[in-house]
Design a protein around this motif. Sequence first.
Motif, PDB file in Angstrom:
ATOM      1  N   LEU A 172       0.869  -1.169   0.000  1.00  0.00           N
ATOM      2  CA  LEU A 172       0.000   0.000   0.000  1.00  0.00           C
ATOM      3  C   LEU A 172       0.906   1.219   0.000  1.00  0.00           C
ATOM      4  O   LEU A 172       1.686   1.411   0.934  1.00  0.00           O
ATOM      5  CB  LEU A 172      -0.906   0.010   1.236  1.00  0.00           C
ATOM      6  CG  LEU A 172      -1.750   1.270   1.437  1.00  0.00           C
ATOM      7  CD1 LEU A 172      -2.733   1.450   0.284  1.00  0.00           C
ATOM      8  CD2 LEU A 172      -2.474   1.216   2.763  1.00  0.00           C
ATOM      9  N   TRP A 173       0.831   2.003  -1.061  1.00  0.00           N
ATOM     10  CA  TRP A 173       1.617   3.238  -1.148  1.00  0.00           C
ATOM     11  C   TRP A 173       0.713   4.378  -0.705  1.00  0.00           C
ATOM     12  O   TRP A 173      -0.349   4.598  -1.280  1.00  0.00           O
ATOM     13  CB  TRP A 173       2.096   3.486  -2.572  1.00  0.00           C
ATOM     14  CG  TRP A 173       3.153   2.543  -3.051  1.00  0.00           C
ATOM     15  CD1 TRP A 173       3.566   1.393  -2.464  1.00  0.00           C
ATOM     16  CD2 TRP A 173       3.921   2.667  -4.246  1.00  0.00           C
ATOM     17  NE1 TRP A 173       4.546   0.797  -3.221  1.00  0.00           N
ATOM     18  CE2 TRP A 173       4.781   1.555  -4.317  1.00  0.00           C
ATOM     19  CE3 TRP A 173       3.956   3.607  -5.259  1.00  0.00           C
ATOM     20  CZ2 TRP A 173       5.678   1.375  -5.363  1.00  0.00           C
ATOM     21  CZ3 TRP A 173       4.847   3.423  -6.312  1.00  0.00           C
ATOM     22  CH2 TRP A 173       5.698   2.322  -6.346  1.00  0.00           C
ATOM     23  N   VAL A 174       1.137   5.102   0.311  1.00  0.00           N
ATOM     24  CA  VAL A 174       0.371   6.225   0.844  1.00  0.00           C
ATOM     25  C   VAL A 174       1.161   7.506   0.594  1.00  0.00           C
ATOM     26  O   VAL A 174       2.322   7.604   0.997  1.00  0.00           O
ATOM     27  CB  VAL A 174       0.106   6.065   2.356  1.00  0.00           C
ATOM     28  CG1 VAL A 174      -0.641   7.279   2.895  1.00  0.00           C
ATOM     29  CG2 VAL A 174      -0.655   4.771   2.646  1.00  0.00           C
ATOM     30  N   SER A 205       2.601  20.482 -13.206  1.00  0.00           N
ATOM     31  CA  SER A 205       3.795  19.635 -13.276  1.00  0.00           C
ATOM     32  C   SER A 205       3.900  18.717 -12.059  1.00  0.00           C
ATOM     33  O   SER A 205       4.544  17.681 -12.114  1.00  0.00           O
ATOM     34  CB  SER A 205       5.064  20.478 -13.425  1.00  0.00           C
ATOM     35  OG  SER A 205       5.220  21.335 -12.315  1.00  0.00           O
ATOM     36  N   GLY A 206       3.238  19.082 -10.982  1.00  0.00           N
ATOM     37  CA  GLY A 206       3.214  18.241  -9.794  1.00  0.00           C
ATOM     38  C   GLY A 206       2.288  17.048  -9.928  1.00  0.00           C
ATOM     39  O   GLY A 206       2.388  16.086  -9.162  1.00  0.00           O
ATOM     40  N   LEU A 207       1.383  17.109 -10.888  1.00  0.00           N
ATOM     41  CA  LEU A 207       0.473  15.984 -11.113  1.00  0.00           C
ATOM     42  C   LEU A 207       1.188  14.799 -11.757  1.00  0.00           C
ATOM     43  O   LEU A 207       0.792  13.654 -11.561  1.00  0.00           O
ATOM     44  CB  LEU A 207      -0.694  16.412 -12.004  1.00  0.00           C
ATOM     45  CG  LEU A 207      -1.643  17.453 -11.414  1.00  0.00           C
ATOM     46  CD1 LEU A 207      -2.632  17.905 -12.467  1.00  0.00           C
ATOM     47  CD2 LEU A 207      -2.347  16.900 -10.194  1.00  0.00           C
ATOM     48  N   VAL A 208       2.240  15.089 -12.497  1.00  0.00           N
ATOM     49  CA  VAL A 208       2.955  14.041 -13.232  1.00  0.00           C
ATOM     50  C   VAL A 208       3.471  12.925 -12.315  1.00  0.00           C
ATOM     51  O   VAL A 208       3.208  11.750 -12.577  1.00  0.00           O
ATOM     52  CB  VAL A 208       4.089  14.639 -14.098  1.00  0.00           C
ATOM     53  CG1 VAL A 208       4.925  13.548 -14.752  1.00  0.00           C
ATOM     54  CG2 VAL A 208       3.504  15.567 -15.150  1.00  0.00           C
ATOM     55  N   PRO A 209       4.179  13.242 -11.227  1.00  0.00           N
ATOM     56  CA  PRO A 209       4.657  12.149 -10.376  1.00  0.00           C
ATOM     57  C   PRO A 209       3.523  11.365  -9.709  1.00  0.00           C
ATOM     58  O   PRO A 209       3.650  10.160  -9.485  1.00  0.00           O
ATOM     59  CB  PRO A 209       5.534  12.835  -9.328  1.00  0.00           C
ATOM     60  CG  PRO A 209       5.169  14.264  -9.377  1.00  0.00           C
ATOM     61  CD  PRO A 209       4.666  14.535 -10.756  1.00  0.00           C
ATOM     62  N   LEU A 257       0.882   6.269  -9.560  1.00  0.00           N
ATOM     63  CA  LEU A 257      -0.325   5.447  -9.592  1.00  0.00           C
ATOM     64  C   LEU A 257      -0.201   4.356 -10.650  1.00  0.00           C
ATOM     65  O   LEU A 257      -0.527   3.191 -10.398  1.00  0.00           O
ATOM     66  CB  LEU A 257      -1.551   6.321  -9.861  1.00  0.00           C
ATOM     67  CG  LEU A 257      -2.895   5.604  -9.900  1.00  0.00           C
ATOM     68  CD1 LEU A 257      -3.208   4.956  -8.558  1.00  0.00           C
ATOM     69  CD2 LEU A 257      -4.001   6.576 -10.301  1.00  0.00           C
ATOM     70  N   LYS A 258       0.309   4.721 -11.802  1.00  0.00           N
ATOM     71  CA  LYS A 258       0.479   3.745 -12.891  1.00  0.00           C
ATOM     72  C   LYS A 258       1.470   2.658 -12.477  1.00  0.00           C
ATOM     73  O   LYS A 258       1.211   1.465 -12.664  1.00  0.00           O
ATOM     74  CB  LYS A 258       0.964   4.457 -14.148  1.00  0.00           C
ATOM     75  CG  LYS A 258       1.125   3.548 -15.334  1.00  0.00           C
ATOM     76  CD  LYS A 258       1.572   4.313 -16.572  1.00  0.00           C
ATOM     77  CE  LYS A 258       1.796   3.356 -17.723  1.00  0.00           C
ATOM     78  NZ  LYS A 258       2.322   4.022 -18.906  1.00  0.00           N
TER      79      LYS A 258
END
Length: 117
Positions: free
Chosen positions: A40-42, A54-58, A63-64
């Motif tokens: 589980l990545w939190v 540009s912060g949405l990219v990581p 998520l992918k």
Amino acid sequence: MAFTQELQVILFKPQGSIDLQGGKALSEQMAGVVPQAYQLWVIDLAEVNFMDSSGLVPLVKGLKAARQSGCRLVLCNVQAPVRLILELTQLDTVFEIFNTYQDIFTNVKDDSLMLAD
């Protein structure tokens, strides 16, 4: 024979702004984790007060990567300015978002956090 896989939580706590520079730092942190099935990545955004496109990219890349590896990625403690960006881009419907870190474990069925074969 029953086998139970205990949940392994990987916690990311970015701080300040997730812009080009902050996003790069978050990407590097996530790239440093070898994804394993059932993790589980939190991403705890309690200390993030600004995020631009540009912060949405990581976040999307994370998520992918998590999904491809059989992991689950969730966001928590999303501050109002960051939530607005997620809502405007409709990514609030893509990510699982919890109000607090504790809510991840209390508002979800136990069987989704523990996998039995």
